[in-house]
Design a protein around this motif. Structure first.
Motif, PDB file in Angstrom:
ATOM      1  N   TYR A  48       0.803  -1.218   0.000  1.00 13.02           N
ATOM      2  CA  TYR A  48       0.000   0.000   0.000  1.00 13.02           C
ATOM      3  C   TYR A  48       0.842   1.277   0.000  1.00 13.02           C
ATOM      4  CZ  TYR A  48       0.765  -0.687   5.076  1.00 13.02           C
ATOM      5  OH  TYR A  48       1.311  -0.923   6.302  1.00 13.02           O
ATOM      6  N   HIS A  50       2.505   4.590  -0.800  1.00 14.87           N
ATOM      7  CA  HIS A  50       2.154   5.659  -1.738  1.00 14.87           C
ATOM      8  C   HIS A  50       3.389   6.386  -2.272  1.00 14.87           C
ATOM      9  CE1 HIS A  50      -2.055   5.930   0.299  1.00 14.87           C
ATOM     10  NE2 HIS A  50      -1.954   4.940  -0.542  1.00 14.87           N
ATOM     11  N   HIS A 176      -6.143  -2.846   5.735  1.00 14.08           N
ATOM     12  CA  HIS A 176      -6.734  -3.393   4.513  1.00 14.08           C
ATOM     13  C   HIS A 176      -7.144  -4.822   4.820  1.00 14.08           C
ATOM     14  CE1 HIS A 176      -7.245  -4.983   0.486  1.00 14.08           C
ATOM     15  NE2 HIS A 176      -7.113  -3.763  -0.031  1.00 14.08           N
ATOM     16  N   ARG A 206      -6.110   3.656   1.147  1.00 16.51           N
ATOM     17  CA  ARG A 206      -6.563   4.508   0.057  1.00 16.51           C
ATOM     18  C   ARG A 206      -5.912   4.044  -1.243  1.00 16.51           C
ATOM     19  NH1 ARG A 206      -4.427   9.139   0.060  1.00 16.51           N
ATOM     20  NH2 ARG A 206      -2.909   8.821   1.712  1.00 16.51           N
ATOM     21  N   LYS A 207      -6.721   3.972  -2.298  1.00 17.45           N
ATOM     22  CA  LYS A 207      -6.189   3.535  -3.588  1.00 17.45           C
ATOM     23  C   LYS A 207      -5.230   4.553  -4.193  1.00 17.45           C
ATOM     24  CE  LYS A 207     -10.223   0.752  -4.915  1.00 17.45           C
ATOM     25  NZ  LYS A 207     -11.265   0.544  -5.950  1.00 17.45           N
ATOM     26  N   GLN A 208      -5.468   5.820  -3.907  1.00 15.99           N
ATOM     27  CA  GLN A 208      -4.660   6.862  -4.535  1.00 15.99           C
ATOM     28  C   GLN A 208      -3.178   6.644  -4.219  1.00 15.99           C
ATOM     29  OE1 GLN A 208      -7.273   7.324  -2.623  1.00 15.99           O
ATOM     30  NE2 GLN A 208      -8.711   8.754  -3.538  1.00 15.99           N
ATOM     31  N   SER A 210      -1.381   3.960  -4.656  1.00 14.13           N
ATOM     32  CA  SER A 210      -0.980   2.558  -4.518  1.00 14.13           C
ATOM     33  C   SER A 210      -0.815   1.918  -5.891  1.00 14.13           C
ATOM     34  CB  SER A 210      -2.026   1.767  -3.721  1.00 14.13           C
ATOM     35  OG  SER A 210      -1.742   0.383  -3.773  1.00 14.13           O
ATOM     36  N   ARG A 211       0.250   1.142  -6.056  1.00 11.69           N
ATOM     37  CA  ARG A 211       0.510   0.448  -7.316  1.00 11.69           C
ATOM     38  C   ARG A 211       0.153  -1.034  -7.238  1.00 11.69           C
ATOM     39  NH1 ARG A 211       6.427   2.930  -9.140  1.00 11.69           N
ATOM     40  NH2 ARG A 211       5.837   5.145  -9.063  1.00 11.69           N
ATOM     41  N   ASP A 212      -0.463  -1.450  -6.142  1.00 11.00           N
ATOM     42  CA  ASP A 212      -0.797  -2.856  -5.952  1.00 11.00           C
ATOM     43  C   ASP A 212      -2.208  -3.122  -6.476  1.00 11.00           C
ATOM     44  OD1 ASP A 212      -1.683  -5.374  -4.735  1.00 11.00           O
ATOM     45  OD2 ASP A 212       0.160  -5.239  -3.545  1.00 11.00           O
ATOM     46  N   ALA A 213      -2.304  -3.724  -7.655  1.00 16.47           N
ATOM     47  CA  ALA A 213      -3.605  -3.935  -8.288  1.00 16.47           C
ATOM     48  C   ALA A 213      -4.498  -4.848  -7.457  1.00 16.47           C
ATOM     49  CB  ALA A 213      -3.412  -4.518  -9.686  1.00 16.47           C
ATOM     50  N   ASN A 216      -5.936  -2.799  -4.626  1.00 16.55           N
ATOM     51  CA  ASN A 216      -6.854  -1.797  -5.174  1.00 16.55           C
ATOM     52  C   ASN A 216      -8.192  -2.400  -5.585  1.00 16.55           C
ATOM     53  OD1 ASN A 216      -4.926   0.180  -4.828  1.00 16.55           O
ATOM     54  ND2 ASN A 216      -4.214   0.130  -6.943  1.00 16.55           N
ATOM     55  N   SER A 219     -12.803  -4.348  -2.155  1.00 20.61           N
ATOM     56  CA  SER A 219     -13.653  -3.343  -1.518  1.00 20.61           C
ATOM     57  C   SER A 219     -13.417  -3.322  -0.007  1.00 20.61           C
ATOM     58  CB  SER A 219     -15.131  -3.651  -1.800  1.00 20.61           C
ATOM     59  OG  SER A 219     -15.960  -2.802  -1.020  1.00 20.61           O
TER      60      SER A 219
END
Length: 244
Positions: A48, A50, A176, A206-208, A210-213, A216, A219
């Motif tokens: 996660y 950022h 998460h 927060r998804k913003q 994060s590069r972990d698909a 992301n 839910s």
């Protein structure tokens, strides 16, 4: 009128490797206006994260320390504090001299850390006014988050040093459901409370940035439940939930 020369002890040794500077923030040092110095380098690989661009250490750093000091000198009277963040600031051997340079300008000093380098962390505590310490997971389960073996041992040693000091602090955990179940959160809350932690914050993923698909795609609806939050809240003098 010529500007006053800025003396940089950190630049006379091996310079601290700075990845960037935020000249103003009202949220990174409680109760103070601050600038943030982002230090390069981190040995852990949390999904996660950022600031993945700050994980590697470049040969010279992105911003010379002398330039950072000139900027901070111009901020005197406009801000109260300087926060070292990252990356992981304690990964840099030049952090101590850099903190000394900042204190010489009259600023309070804060540190954002995950406790990756407990010996250096403990040595720096007398120079600090506030610490935000990231606690990733129950200490025996750290590898699930950091992807580094035995990382929980370093984090626990850093936390114990912090609690033994007089430095103001906040412990915080990014939550998460794929990394920390509600049971994990309750175990962690009990552990921290039993160690003497008084100030704790839960930061929901927060998804913003994060590069972990995989993270992301999951839910966070209904996570964590209000009953879990209530139980956690009852264990700390101060407990905050940050949802974004």
């Amino acid at each position: 009128m010529p500007s006053t020369p800025v003396v940089c002890a950190a630049a006379s040794l091996r310079p601290i490797k700075v990845g960037g500077v935020a000249p103003f923030t009202a949220t990174d040092f409680p109760g103070a206006l601050a600038a943030v110095v982002f230090v390069q380098g981190c040995p852990w690989r949390c999904g996660y994260c950022h600031n993945t661009h700050l994980q590697p250490r470049t040969r010279a750093g992105a911003v010379p320390w002398t330039d950072v000091m000139r900027l901070l000198a111009r901020r005197t009277g406009l801000i109260d504090a300087v926060v070292f963040s990252g990356g992981e600031p304690t990964a840099d051997p030049a952090l101590g001299p850099a903190i000394g340079d900042v204190r010489a300008l009259g600023f309070k000093v804060g540190l954002h850390s995950a406790g990756t380098h407990p010996r250096r962390f403990a040595q720096l505590l007398p120079l600090l006014d506030w610490v935000g310490l990231d606690i990733k997971a129950p200490f025996t389960d750290y590898e699930r988050v950091t992807r580094v073996r035995d990382s929980g041992t370093s984090a626990r040693r850093s936390l114990e040093a912090l609690l033994a000091s007089d430095v103001d602090y906040e412990c915080r955990t990014t939550a998460h459901p794929a990394l920390l179940s509600e049971t994990d959160l309750l175990v962690l809350a009990r552990t921290l409370a039993n160690l003497g932690v008084k100030k704790y914050a839960l930061q929901l993923f927060r998804k913003q940035g994060s590069r972990d698909a995989q993270l992301n795609a999951i839910s966070l609806a209904g996570y964590p439940s209000e009953s879990v939050l209530d139980e956690m809240r009852g264990r700390f003098l101060s407990f905050d939930v940050r949802r974004g």
